[in-house]
Enzyme design. Sequence first.
Site, PDB file in Angstrom:
ATOM      1  N   GLU A  99     -48.049  20.010 -27.613  1.00 10.04           N
ATOM      2  CA  GLU A  99     -46.741  20.657 -27.414  1.00 10.04           C
ATOM      3  C   GLU A  99     -46.626  21.116 -25.967  1.00 10.04           C
ATOM      4  O   GLU A  99     -47.595  21.640 -25.408  1.00 10.04           O
ATOM      5  CB  GLU A  99     -46.640  21.859 -28.370  1.00 10.04           C
ATOM      6  CG  GLU A  99     -45.332  22.603 -28.307  1.00 10.04           C
ATOM      7  CD  GLU A  99     -45.271  23.778 -29.295  1.00 10.04           C
ATOM      8  OE1 GLU A  99     -45.812  23.678 -30.418  1.00 10.04           O
ATOM      9  OE2 GLU A  99     -44.703  24.803 -28.911  1.00 10.04           O
ATOM     10  N   ASP A 101     -43.972  23.413 -23.631  1.00 13.27           N
ATOM     11  CA  ASP A 101     -42.844  24.329 -23.871  1.00 13.27           C
ATOM     12  C   ASP A 101     -42.179  24.899 -22.634  1.00 13.27           C
ATOM     13  O   ASP A 101     -42.862  25.285 -21.682  1.00 13.27           O
ATOM     14  CB  ASP A 101     -43.327  25.591 -24.609  1.00 13.27           C
ATOM     15  CG  ASP A 101     -43.974  25.310 -25.931  1.00 13.27           C
ATOM     16  OD1 ASP A 101     -43.611  24.327 -26.568  1.00 13.27           O
ATOM     17  OD2 ASP A 101     -44.847  26.115 -26.313  1.00 13.27           O
ATOM     18  N   GLU A 103     -39.515  28.192 -22.832  1.00 14.84           N
ATOM     19  CA  GLU A 103     -38.780  29.112 -23.703  1.00 14.84           C
ATOM     20  C   GLU A 103     -38.114  30.140 -22.802  1.00 14.84           C
ATOM     21  O   GLU A 103     -38.730  30.598 -21.835  1.00 14.84           O
ATOM     22  CB  GLU A 103     -39.712  29.827 -24.679  1.00 14.84           C
ATOM     23  CG  GLU A 103     -40.112  28.953 -25.850  1.00 14.84           C
ATOM     24  CD  GLU A 103     -40.915  29.710 -26.909  1.00 14.84           C
ATOM     25  OE1 GLU A 103     -40.616  29.541 -28.092  1.00 14.84           O
ATOM     26  OE2 GLU A 103     -41.822  30.476 -26.539  1.00 14.84           O
ATOM     27  N   THR A 117     -43.608  29.456 -20.242  1.00  9.96           N
ATOM     28  CA  THR A 117     -44.116  28.087 -20.404  1.00  9.96           C
ATOM     29  C   THR A 117     -45.453  28.141 -21.129  1.00  9.96           C
ATOM     30  O   THR A 117     -46.189  29.126 -21.039  1.00  9.96           O
ATOM     31  CB  THR A 117     -44.320  27.384 -19.041  1.00  9.96           C
ATOM     32  OG1 THR A 117     -45.345  28.076 -18.310  1.00  9.96           O
ATOM     33  CG2 THR A 117     -43.049  27.347 -18.216  1.00  9.96           C
ATOM     34  N   ASN A 126     -52.304  29.060 -26.238  1.00 15.59           N
ATOM     35  CA  ASN A 126     -52.804  30.218 -25.471  1.00 15.59           C
ATOM     36  C   ASN A 126     -52.889  29.936 -23.982  1.00 15.59           C
ATOM     37  O   ASN A 126     -53.840  30.348 -23.325  1.00 15.59           O
ATOM     38  CB  ASN A 126     -54.190  30.670 -25.977  1.00 15.59           C
ATOM     39  CG  ASN A 126     -54.144  31.156 -27.400  1.00 15.59           C
ATOM     40  OD1 ASN A 126     -53.120  31.678 -27.849  1.00 15.59           O
ATOM     41  ND2 ASN A 126     -55.218  30.947 -28.132  1.00 15.59           N
ATOM     42  N   ARG A 127     -51.920  29.200 -23.461  1.00 16.37           N
ATOM     43  CA  ARG A 127     -51.947  28.867 -22.031  1.00 16.37           C
ATOM     44  C   ARG A 127     -50.612  29.229 -21.383  1.00 16.37           C
ATOM     45  O   ARG A 127     -49.995  28.425 -20.687  1.00 16.37           O
ATOM     46  CB  ARG A 127     -52.208  27.376 -21.855  1.00 16.37           C
ATOM     47  CG  ARG A 127     -53.550  26.904 -22.390  1.00 16.37           C
ATOM     48  CD  ARG A 127     -53.809  25.494 -21.910  1.00 16.37           C
ATOM     49  NE  ARG A 127     -55.079  24.981 -22.349  1.00 16.37           N
ATOM     50  CZ  ARG A 127     -55.253  24.135 -23.360  1.00 16.37           C
ATOM     51  NH1 ARG A 127     -54.220  23.694 -24.046  1.00 16.37           N
ATOM     52  NH2 ARG A 127     -56.454  23.702 -23.679  1.00 16.37           N
ATOM     53  N   GLU A 128     -50.182  30.469 -21.629  1.00 15.24           N
ATOM     54  CA  GLU A 128     -48.870  30.882 -21.164  1.00 15.24           C
ATOM     55  C   GLU A 128     -48.841  31.193 -19.666  1.00 15.24           C
ATOM     56  O   GLU A 128     -49.763  31.808 -19.137  1.00 15.24           O
ATOM     57  CB  GLU A 128     -48.412  32.147 -21.913  1.00 15.24           C
ATOM     58  CG  GLU A 128     -48.328  32.006 -23.413  1.00 15.24           C
ATOM     59  CD  GLU A 128     -49.661  32.244 -24.140  1.00 15.24           C
ATOM     60  OE1 GLU A 128     -50.697  32.423 -23.473  1.00 15.24           O
ATOM     61  OE2 GLU A 128     -49.641  32.242 -25.390  1.00 15.24           O
ATOM     62  N   ASP A 192     -38.150  40.736 -32.761  1.00 12.46           N
ATOM     63  CA  ASP A 192     -39.384  41.461 -33.084  1.00 12.46           C
ATOM     64  C   ASP A 192     -40.392  41.406 -31.934  1.00 12.46           C
ATOM     65  O   ASP A 192     -41.318  42.187 -31.877  1.00 12.46           O
ATOM     66  CB  ASP A 192     -40.011  40.942 -34.396  1.00 12.46           C
ATOM     67  CG  ASP A 192     -40.188  39.437 -34.401  1.00 12.46           C
ATOM     68  OD1 ASP A 192     -39.424  38.739 -33.697  1.00 12.46           O
ATOM     69  OD2 ASP A 192     -41.098  38.953 -35.104  1.00 12.46           O
ATOM     70  N   GLY A 197     -41.151  43.318 -25.141  1.00 15.03           N
ATOM     71  CA  GLY A 197     -42.172  43.469 -26.170  1.00 15.03           C
ATOM     72  C   GLY A 197     -41.634  43.827 -27.550  1.00 15.03           C
ATOM     73  O   GLY A 197     -42.381  44.326 -28.397  1.00 15.03           O
TER      74      GLY A 197
HETATM   75  C1  LIG Z   1     -36.141  42.378 -19.318  1.00 20.01           C
HETATM   76  O1  LIG Z   1     -35.940  43.355 -18.331  1.00 20.01           O
HETATM   77  C2  LIG Z   1     -36.988  44.305 -18.208  1.00 20.01           C
HETATM   78  C3  LIG Z   1     -36.571  45.331 -17.193  1.00 20.01           C
HETATM   79  O2  LIG Z   1     -36.226  44.712 -15.990  1.00 20.01           O
HETATM   80  C4  LIG Z   1     -38.270  43.583 -17.843  1.00 20.01           C
HETATM   81  O3  LIG Z   1     -39.339  44.500 -17.837  1.00 20.01           O
HETATM   82  C5  LIG Z   1     -38.567  42.488 -18.858  1.00 20.01           C
HETATM   83  O4  LIG Z   1     -39.713  41.750 -18.469  1.00 20.01           O
HETATM   84  C6  LIG Z   1     -37.367  41.551 -18.939  1.00 20.01           C
HETATM   85  N1  LIG Z   1     -37.571  40.400 -19.802  1.00 20.01           N
HETATM   86  C7  LIG Z   1     -37.867  40.427 -21.084  1.00 20.01           C
HETATM   87  C8  LIG Z   1     -37.926  39.133 -21.794  1.00 20.01           C
HETATM   88  O5  LIG Z   1     -38.070  41.457 -21.704  1.00 20.01           O
END
Ligand SMILES: *[C@@H]1O[C@H](CO)[C@@H](O)[C@H](O)[C@H]1NC(C)=O
Length: 289
Positions: A99, A101, A103, A117, A126-128, A192, A197
């Site tokens: 695969e 990627d 995303e 990627t 596990n190679r992001e 999620d 995060g």
């Molecule tokens: C969204 O924005 C925050 C604040 O700039 C950043 O920390 C984060 O990495 C960005 N991207 C995602 C996918 O959360």
Amino acid sequence: MAGFRALLFALAMAFVCMDRAFVGANFSKNMIITWGKQHVNMSGDNLSLVLDKSAGSAVRSKAAYLFGSIEMLIKLVPGNSAGTVTAYYLSSSGNTHDEIDFEFLGNTSGQPYTIHTNIYTQGKGNREKQFRPWFNPTDGFHNYTIHWNPSEVVWYVDGTPIRVFRNYEKEGVPYPNEQGMKVFVSLWNADDWATQGGRVKTDWTQAPFVAECLRFRPKACKWKGPVSISECAALTRANWWTSPSFSQLSSDQLARMQQIQTDFMIYDYCKDTNRFQGVMPPECSMPQF
Ligand SMILES: *[C@@H]1O[C@H](CO)[C@@H](O)[C@H](O)[C@H]1NC(C)=O
Ligand SMILES: *[C@@H]1O[C@H](CO)[C@@H](O)[C@H](O)[C@H]1NC(C)=O
Ligand SMILES: *[C@@H]1O[C@H](CO)[C@@H](O)[C@H](O)[C@H]1NC(C)=O
Ligand SMILES: *[C@@H]1O[C@H](CO)[C@@H](O)[C@H](O)[C@H]1NC(C)=O
Ligand SMILES: *[C@@H]1O[C@H](CO)[C@@H](O)[C@H](O)[C@H]1NC(C)=O
């Protein structure tokens, strides 16, 4: 002489056949809808994917490919795209799948997307590596191309290479050279984990979320089963991806990639010693391009 003519004819046919593999390719002819039929609009070179609270959407190519370039222009979900993920990737099937990627992880209005990627070989990922886009990926269409050949895999954004994964099969690192992969595009809710995060959720009052794609171009070797493993890797003129000029980036491309990685790479698995407890994946200690 007859032999020479036959050779010329064979070469000419090879070009014709190669051309047929992608000239005239478009979404409606070469892809099928796999999820969210009411949320997908495919019309020739145009594809739009919709996500709302009821469902997301996904398409995939009918054919699988081994080596070449897969090109597509994409305009990501604008505005508050937090929680949404637009995925564009190649994948084979099975437990030991390959695969490659791209995303795109959405964000709240005004906050940057993450270009994520990854690569799986023989089922192991596990190679992001992650990047901040150096442009606004929602203001128009940008070119995301995945190129792979027997020597290396290259992720390109608007013609600039951002990442390379070299073939270190001889050193014991599996390489994606034995399985045809189909092309997938999807838009789904991943609140999620996707945005900051998982702390920022999808704001459904902003739905429907729409990602648009243009000009799907598989300039690649069509997979016809195991016979393709040697056919698609053969050093022939029709297999342009096997020409030495594609086995390594040029010095200009390399300089551009290094600049992007210096300025815009925000995560590199090869630098994450905590995650791997000091036992880094073997390719991390080899030249990365
Ligand atoms: C969204 O924005 C925050 C604040 O700039 C950043 O920390 C984060 O990495 C960005 N991207 C995602 C996918 O959360
Ligand atoms: C699908 O796309 C066509 C051509 O762009 C457009 O005319 C049509 O309104 C779209 N349909 C939906 C349901 O969005
Ligand atoms: C998609 O490609 C096929 C084959 O080249 C062509 O017949 C068809 O008209 C194209 N569809 C559109 C809407 O452009
Ligand atoms: C395809 O998308 C482009 C860019 O958004 C647009 O200009 C064009 O009208 C669309 N064509 C169709 C048939 O929907
Ligand atoms: C997209 O990028 C690839 C890789 O750099 C390039 O070969 C191709 O011509 C580009 N396509 C378009 C439509 O710009």
